[in-house]
Design a protein around this motif. Structure first.
Motif, PDB file in Angstrom:
ATOM      1  N   HIS A   1       0.719  -1.036  -0.138  1.00 17.02           N
ATOM      2  CA  HIS A   1      -0.080   0.124   0.204  1.00 17.02           C
ATOM      3  C   HIS A   1       0.867   1.135  -0.058  1.00 17.02           C
ATOM      4  O   HIS A   1       0.212   2.395   0.251  1.00 17.02           O
ATOM      5  N   SER A   2       2.102   1.318  -0.442  1.00 16.10           N
ATOM      6  CA  SER A   2       2.832   2.543  -0.409  1.00 16.10           C
ATOM      7  C   SER A   2       4.053   2.170  -1.536  1.00 16.10           C
ATOM      8  O   SER A   2       3.882   1.286  -2.177  1.00 16.10           O
ATOM      9  N   LEU A   3       4.993   2.986  -1.465  1.00 11.65           N
ATOM     10  CA  LEU A   3       6.101   3.107  -2.533  1.00 11.65           C
ATOM     11  C   LEU A   3       7.267   2.289  -2.106  1.00 11.65           C
ATOM     12  O   LEU A   3       7.262   1.928  -0.867  1.00 11.65           O
ATOM     13  N   PRO A   4       7.728   1.797  -2.901  1.00 12.97           N
ATOM     14  CA  PRO A   4       8.963   1.102  -2.644  1.00 12.97           C
ATOM     15  C   PRO A   4      10.097   1.531  -1.612  1.00 12.97           C
ATOM     16  O   PRO A   4      10.313   2.799  -2.037  1.00 12.97           O
ATOM     17  N   GLY A   5      10.917   0.806  -0.722  1.00 12.42           N
ATOM     18  CA  GLY A   5      11.884   1.443  -0.203  1.00 12.42           C
ATOM     19  C   GLY A   5      12.989   2.253  -0.786  1.00 12.42           C
ATOM     20  O   GLY A   5      13.572   3.294  -0.617  1.00 12.42           O
TER      21      GLY A   5
ATOM     22  N   ALA B   1       1.033   7.897  -1.824  1.00 13.37           N
ATOM     23  CA  ALA B   1       2.277   8.141  -0.799  1.00 13.37           C
ATOM     24  C   ALA B   1       3.359   8.934  -1.227  1.00 13.37           C
ATOM     25  O   ALA B   1       3.960   9.501  -0.510  1.00 13.37           O
ATOM     26  N   LEU B   2       3.646   8.924  -2.630  1.00 11.77           N
ATOM     27  CA  LEU B   2       4.966   9.476  -3.138  1.00 11.77           C
ATOM     28  C   LEU B   2       4.499  10.923  -3.169  1.00 11.77           C
ATOM     29  O   LEU B   2       5.451  11.687  -2.920  1.00 11.77           O
ATOM     30  N   LYS B   3       3.271  11.535  -3.398  1.00 16.89           N
ATOM     31  CA  LYS B   3       3.323  12.895  -3.346  1.00 16.89           C
ATOM     32  C   LYS B   3       3.631  13.804  -2.323  1.00 16.89           C
ATOM     33  O   LYS B   3       4.276  14.817  -2.310  1.00 16.89           O
ATOM     34  N   PRO B   4       3.483  13.377  -0.861  1.00 14.59           N
ATOM     35  CA  PRO B   4       3.820  14.276   0.112  1.00 14.59           C
ATOM     36  C   PRO B   4       5.428  14.320   0.110  1.00 14.59           C
ATOM     37  O   PRO B   4       6.009  15.203   0.478  1.00 14.59           O
ATOM     38  N   VAL B   5       5.907  13.225  -0.175  1.00 17.01           N
ATOM     39  CA  VAL B   5       7.098  12.969  -0.093  1.00 17.01           C
ATOM     40  C   VAL B   5       7.963  14.174  -1.113  1.00 17.01           C
ATOM     41  O   VAL B   5       9.066  14.787  -0.920  1.00 17.01           O
ATOM     42  N   LEU B   6       7.313  14.220  -2.269  1.00 17.54           N
ATOM     43  CA  LEU B   6       7.781  14.986  -3.398  1.00 17.54           C
ATOM     44  C   LEU B   6       7.559  16.579  -3.017  1.00 17.54           C
ATOM     45  O   LEU B   6       8.591  17.412  -3.152  1.00 17.54           O
TER      46      LEU B   6
END
Length: 190
Positions: free
Chosen positions: A89-93, A128-133
């Motif tokens: 349910h998320s991006l790969p480490g 999940a990737l968008k807030p990291v970006l």
């Protein structure tokens, strides 16, 4: 002004992965689009260990050669397409680690997201990737490509063969990336 550099980043690093076929397809779409000089960046080849720098990446005081090399690679880019599977349910480490290695090198650049998976089409990884970006000041394009049951698009040679809808989505995403990249290039130059 030179053509902007678009890096297509293949996020999966596991043996037997199929995401590189998806990355090659979107790179080919970007080359046909003609608005970018295209580079494929395979995180498996980059081979970053789990973050091992003593200083915060914001300082750019890198001690490891692999970090200096990664910094040079990312600095070359004007925009990105992240090709990511969904893991739990998320991006790969591997992708999170690669993003965390750097800070300023990512800033004020546009990004497209191509996610793939089963029924979810990798959408939870994209979410999940968008807030990291955002934390890295990367501007995600609203247009994206989400590939459900992606194995159905792999031929007997493991080449990715998209349907019309995926091609239309890719073109829309690339158009938006080109628009954002021009605006952000001006901002980075200020």
């Amino acid at each position: 002004m030179s053509q902007p550099v678009l890096q297509v980043i293949a996020a999966s690093t596991r043996p037997g992965r199929k995401g590189l076929a998806v990355a090659r397809w979107i790179a080919h779409q970007a080359e046909q689009h003609g608005g970018f000089a295209v580079e494929v960046v395979d995180l498996a080849e980059v081979g970053l260990p789990v973050y091992d720098e003593p200083n915060h990446p914001r300082l750019q005081q890198y001690t490891q050669q692999h970090t200096k090399d990664w910094s040079a690679t990312v600095s070359r880019a004007d925009a990105f397409v992240f090709v990511t599977p969904e893991y739990n349910h998320s991006l790969p480490g591997s992708l999170k680690n690669a993003l965390d290695y750097l800070h300023a090198e990512w800033a004020d650049k546009a990004a497209g997201i191509v996610s793939y998976g089963g029924v979810s089409a990798g959408l939870r990884a994209a979410t999940a990737l968008k807030p990291v970006l955002a934390a890295l000041r990367v501007v995600p394009a609203v247009e994206a490509v989400s590939i459900p049951f992606f194995a159905q698009f792999l031929d007997e040679d493991d080449e990715f063969v998209p349907n019309t809808e995926l091609e239309i989505g890719a073109k829309a995403m690339l158009e938006e990336l080109q628009r954002l990249t021009g605006a952000l290039r001006t901002l980075r130059g200020a």
